[in-house]
Design a protein around this motif. Structure first.
Motif, PDB file in Angstrom:
ATOM      1  N   LEU A 178      -7.920   6.548   1.851  1.00 42.14           N
ATOM      2  CA  LEU A 178      -7.656   5.602   0.763  1.00 42.14           C
ATOM      3  C   LEU A 178      -6.471   4.695   1.113  1.00 42.14           C
ATOM      4  N   GLY A 179      -5.403   5.307   1.633  1.00 47.79           N
ATOM      5  CA  GLY A 179      -4.225   4.527   1.980  1.00 47.79           C
ATOM      6  C   GLY A 179      -4.510   3.483   3.037  1.00 47.79           C
ATOM      7  N   SER A 180      -5.220   3.864   4.092  1.00 44.99           N
ATOM      8  CA  SER A 180      -5.534   2.917   5.163  1.00 44.99           C
ATOM      9  C   SER A 180      -6.500   1.835   4.680  1.00 44.99           C
ATOM     10  N   ALA A 181      -7.430   2.196   3.768  1.00 45.57           N
ATOM     11  CA  ALA A 181      -8.381   1.214   3.243  1.00 45.57           C
ATOM     12  C   ALA A 181      -7.670   0.175   2.373  1.00 45.57           C
ATOM     13  N   VAL A 182      -6.746   0.627   1.536  1.00 48.71           N
ATOM     14  CA  VAL A 182      -5.992  -0.302   0.686  1.00 48.71           C
ATOM     15  C   VAL A 182      -5.100  -1.198   1.535  1.00 48.71           C
ATOM     16  N   ASP A 183      -4.483  -0.619   2.561  1.00 44.93           N
ATOM     17  CA  ASP A 183      -3.645  -1.394   3.485  1.00 44.93           C
ATOM     18  C   ASP A 183      -4.479  -2.465   4.185  1.00 44.93           C
ATOM     19  N   PHE A 184      -5.674  -2.096   4.647  1.00 46.60           N
ATOM     20  CA  PHE A 184      -6.589  -3.047   5.288  1.00 46.60           C
ATOM     21  C   PHE A 184      -6.976  -4.161   4.321  1.00 46.60           C
ATOM     22  N   PHE A 185      -7.218  -3.802   3.064  1.00 48.93           N
ATOM     23  CA  PHE A 185      -7.631  -4.788   2.067  1.00 48.93           C
ATOM     24  C   PHE A 185      -6.561  -5.872   1.877  1.00 48.93           C
ATOM     25  N   ALA A 203       0.811  -1.218   0.000  1.00 49.83           N
ATOM     26  CA  ALA A 203       0.000   0.000   0.000  1.00 49.83           C
ATOM     27  C   ALA A 203       0.846   1.270   0.000  1.00 49.83           C
ATOM     28  N   TYR A 204       1.859   1.301   0.859  1.00 47.33           N
ATOM     29  CA  TYR A 204       2.608   2.543   1.041  1.00 47.33           C
ATOM     30  C   TYR A 204       3.929   2.570   0.275  1.00 47.33           C
TER      31      TYR A 204
END
Length: 259
Positions: free
Chosen positions: A22-29, A10-11
């Protein structure tokens, strides 16, 4: 390690900002998808190994005909209470139990208790209300999970499992029976067990991706229902969520009386 992997994608790879939604959501995914798939593979493999030595029909017969005095519901509920998984992560365990021939009522005792008794809530209860109320919370949640599993088991809802799960059960039973008849060694059974586990991963992959993607945006029953749709019919999903909702309301009334 999984969190580091998700952070890297993600990062690092995608270059998203950890401070943005958006960043935290993609990381969670990426974190939750990887975790659920690994859990499902491990649990399916473990249940396959158990069935290699304790065939599904024999296990089911033992749990349904022997007088265990409700201990099977207690242990399933206890397992749901102590496992540090969110409700979505509990689905792989549920699939593994059903695949392994565990009676549906016992698996529901686990699946109901898992969201009712939450480790974060236990910590909050300890800090806010003290040990006595926390113990009441845990015990009442487990008792409701056991009661729900027992009642749902008596309703004989196996016909409301999805055709996909039924086919997995039939395949596992047929394969185990063949191994037993031909006296196949464990080392020769293991490739078939792992292949079946991988087949389950492929079968739920799309549902996991959709469910976790929804979970990255919203919370509640929707992500879990998306995952359960691969396992149950909508009628059984409705019965399950209706049971959990009713029990959460009952717990609320109980705490109001106590407090």
């Amino acid at each position: 390690m999984l969190q580091q992997f998700a952070d890297w994608i993600a990062y690092g790879l995608l270059g998203l900002d950890a401070q943005t939604r958006l960043g935290s959501a993609v990381d969670f995914f990426f974190y939750d998808t990887t975790k659920i798939l690994i859990l499902l593979f491990i649990i399916s493999s473990i249940m396959g190994i158990i069935n290699a030595y304790f065939p599904i029909e024999r296990l089911r017969t033992y749990l349904t005909t022997h007088k265990l005095y409700g201990l099977q519901y207690f242990f399933a509920s206890l397992f749901g209470a102590i496992t540090p998984f969110c409700s979505c992560s509990s689905i792989p365990l549920f699939i593994g139990f059903v695949k392994g021939g565990i009676p549906l009522g016992v698996t529901f005792a686990f699946l109901i208790t898992s969201p009712l008794v939450n480790e974060v809530a236990v910590a909050m209860f300890l800090g806010t209300f003290g040990l006595k109320i926390t113990v009441i919370y845990v015990i009442s949640g487990m008792l409701l999970g056991m009661a729900g599993g027992f009642v749902l088991g008596k309703l004989r809802l196996e016909n409301y499992l999805s055709d996909w799960v039924k086919n997995i059960q039939k395949t596992s039973e047929a394969e185990t029976a063949r191994w037993e008849a031909e006296k196949v060694s464990f080392l020769h059974r293991l490739p078939g067990i792992l292949k079946e586990s991988w087949g389950i991963i492929k079968g739920v992959l799309l549902y996991v991706i959709i469910g976790i993607a929804i979970g990255g945006a919203i919370h509640g029953y929707v992500p879990e229902a998306t995952l359960l749709k691969k396992v149950m019919t909508w009628r059984l999903i409705g019965i399950f969520f209706g049971t959990i909702t009713l029990f959460i309301i009952l717990l609320g009334y109980l705490y109001n009386v106590i407090l």
